[in-house]
Motif scaffolding. Structure first.
Motif, PDB file in Angstrom:
ATOM      1  N   UNK A 182       0.761  -1.192  -0.048  1.00 12.42           N
ATOM      2  CA  UNK A 182      -0.057   0.035  -0.035  1.00 12.42           C
ATOM      3  C   UNK A 182       0.855   1.152   0.016  1.00 12.42           C
ATOM      4  N   UNK A 183       0.683   2.277  -1.003  1.00 14.12           N
ATOM      5  CA  UNK A 183       1.266   3.540  -0.890  1.00 14.12           C
ATOM      6  C   UNK A 183       0.386   4.486   0.081  1.00 14.12           C
ATOM      7  N   UNK A 184       1.186   5.103   0.769  1.00 16.39           N
ATOM      8  CA  UNK A 184       0.493   6.166   1.511  1.00 16.39           C
ATOM      9  C   UNK A 184       1.486   7.185   1.941  1.00 16.39           C
ATOM     10  N   UNK A 185       0.997   8.583   2.261  1.00 14.53           N
ATOM     11  CA  UNK A 185       1.961   9.699   2.405  1.00 14.53           C
ATOM     12  C   UNK A 185       2.774   9.469   3.626  1.00 14.53           C
ATOM     13  N   UNK A 186       3.969   9.606   3.668  1.00 12.41           N
ATOM     14  CA  UNK A 186       4.863   9.245   4.888  1.00 12.41           C
ATOM     15  C   UNK A 186       4.324  10.366   5.985  1.00 12.41           C
ATOM     16  N   UNK A 187       3.960  11.355   5.744  1.00 16.64           N
ATOM     17  CA  UNK A 187       3.416  12.221   6.808  1.00 16.64           C
ATOM     18  C   UNK A 187       2.383  11.779   7.751  1.00 16.64           C
TER      19      UNK A 187
END
Length: 448
Positions: A182-187
């Motif tokens: 899953x790709x997600x914003x690191x923030x």
């Protein structure tokens, strides 16, 4: 005849008065209970030891006797570059289409068709059908969208611990049979002590970070398929990554799915307003897609085309001040190699340069060498420490010539952190360019 041996002996004594009675030994109940208890206890201990021995050794014997094949590494098919049509080609196609249509209409009573079209009145139901069709596409894309929640422990002023959490939309980009990636914003997960993922049917599972990219601010996390029920696995899908470099995309309709307005599960429709902007990020040439969709500055999720293909990852941090609420996304084409590396746990090399490719006509007019033109070096980066400067032109890396910034970035992507590479640089002097060979010790652009 010889006498019997008993006959030779004297007559035996009379034993009739002797009587024998076998008396049963008395039962010691306390001792019996104690022995029974000891036997029962030893049986329990033996069972526990056997159970734990089986649990610990079974995976070992299972792996030795029936070794499982390692999951295939994550990879995405390379795109076929489709060049943009020239105006002449576009007009030629239009003329050909018009000619075919004219012949068809003449053969099928053009007047009757024109009359039927003119007499038809579009109604609200037609608009409703169109919007329902768009919603169906958005719902299909939504089966690969998840909510990623970062949970961390904190303490208030009175030293009472409590849990705080934040969330963002992520997208399932791959499934290797054992895990979802899953790709997600690191923030959204930067300070998380644990990561939870909520899937389309509301079920939740724990996730672990694979790798985070410091350049784009994107991370890949994984969830084990075994942590989900079969019912959930049947409802969850892996997104289809399309292309953000497929001819002219400006003006095409798109759907923002995830949380474009800052609310999980929200959907927005619009068109792409620009696609050619290159993000000013080091060691990369990512493209920015902008839209006319009004959303939240905290929006996240994906942009999808009307075929349900993901063409961009929403990132609102690159908006200009006058359009800060318009949804924008990083084009998916240039992100695919990054996703492969992050999913496979392959750390990416970091050099710390910004650059561009000089147009061919300017190269000829001003007699500039072909290569990757450096516009900026990041402070404290390996490039700056090695002595690479703004205005330098990189013409080769480890003896392999590069004629553009894109070629240089592709070559750099094949390197690993801590590699020592030799960069051929042409630096402008008062009369001409001088050639330099500079050694650069690369660092890492990722962390976990």
């Amino acid at each position: 005849m010889p006498l019997n041996q008993d006959e030779k002996k004297e007559v035996l004594a009379d034993t009739g008065f002797i009587s024998e009675k076998i008396k049963q030994r008395p039962i010691n109940r306390k001792k019996l209970l104690r022995r029974t208890a000891i036997t029962f206890f030893l049986a329990i201990v033996f069972g526990i030891v056997a159970c734990f021995t089986f649990l610990f050794l079974q995976p070992v014997f299972s792996d030795r006797l029936y070794p499982e094949a390692e999951p295939e590494p994550i990879s995405f098919p390379e795109e076929e570059v489709q060049d943009e049509l020239t105006p002449e080609e576009m007009f030629a196609d239009e003329f050909q289409i018009a000619e075919v249509e004219a012949q068809y209409l003449e053969a099928n009573q053009k007047d009757q068709i024109d009359e039927a079209i003119a007499s038809y009145a579009f109604s609200a139901s037609d608009y409703s059908k169109m919007m329902y069709s768009l919603k169906s596409v958005a719902q299909s894309v939504g089966t690969s969208i998840v909510t990623v929640t970062a949970v961390s422990n904190d303490t208030n002023w009175f030293s009472e611990s409590f849990e705080s959490s934040g969330s963002a939309s992520g997208v399932i980009i791959a499934n290797n049979g054992s895990s979802y990636f899953i790709v997600v914003p690191s923030s959204a997960i930067s300070e998380a002590e644990s990561i939870k993922v909520t899937f389309v049917d509301g079920s939740m599972a724990n996730a672990e970070l694979k790798l985070a990219d410091d350049v784009t601010g994107l991370s890949v996390i994984s969830v084990s398929r075994s942590d989900l029920t079969e019912n959930t696995r049947n409802k969850v899908t892996t997104s289809f990554l399309g292309s953000s470099n497929n001819g002219t995309m400006t003006g095409l309709p798109v759907i923002a799915v995830g949380s474009p307005i800052g609310i999980q599960g929200s959907i927005s429709y619009g068109i792409i307003t620009s696609e050619k902007t290159t993000l000013n990020l080091e060691d990369s040439y990512y493209k920015l897609l902008t839209t006319d969709i009004y959303g939240s500055t905290l929006g996240s999720g994906v942009l999808a085309n009307l075929n349900g293909q993901v063409i961009g990852i929403i990132d609102m941090s690159y908006n200009t001040e006058d359009l800060e609420n318009h949804i924008c996304a990083i084009g998916i084409t240039e992100l695919k190699t990054l996703f492969e590396d992050l999913s496979n746990g392959r750390a990416r090399a970091y050099m710390g340069i910004h650059g561009t490719t000089i147009p061919a006509d300017i190269l000829e007019q001003q007699n500039i060498p072909a290569g990757a033109y450096i516009t900026k070096t990041e402070l404290g980066s390996p490039a700056m420490q090695a002595g690479i400067q703004s205005g330098d032109i990189i013409t080769a890396i480890d003896g392999v010539e590069v004629s553009s910034y894109e070629q240089f970035i592709s070559k750099l992507a094949q390197c690993s952190p801590d590699d020592i590479i030799t960069v051929a640089v042409k630096r402008q002097a008062p009369n001409d360019y001088i050639e330099l060979d500079i050694e650069v010790t690369l660092s890492s652009a990722t962390h976990n």
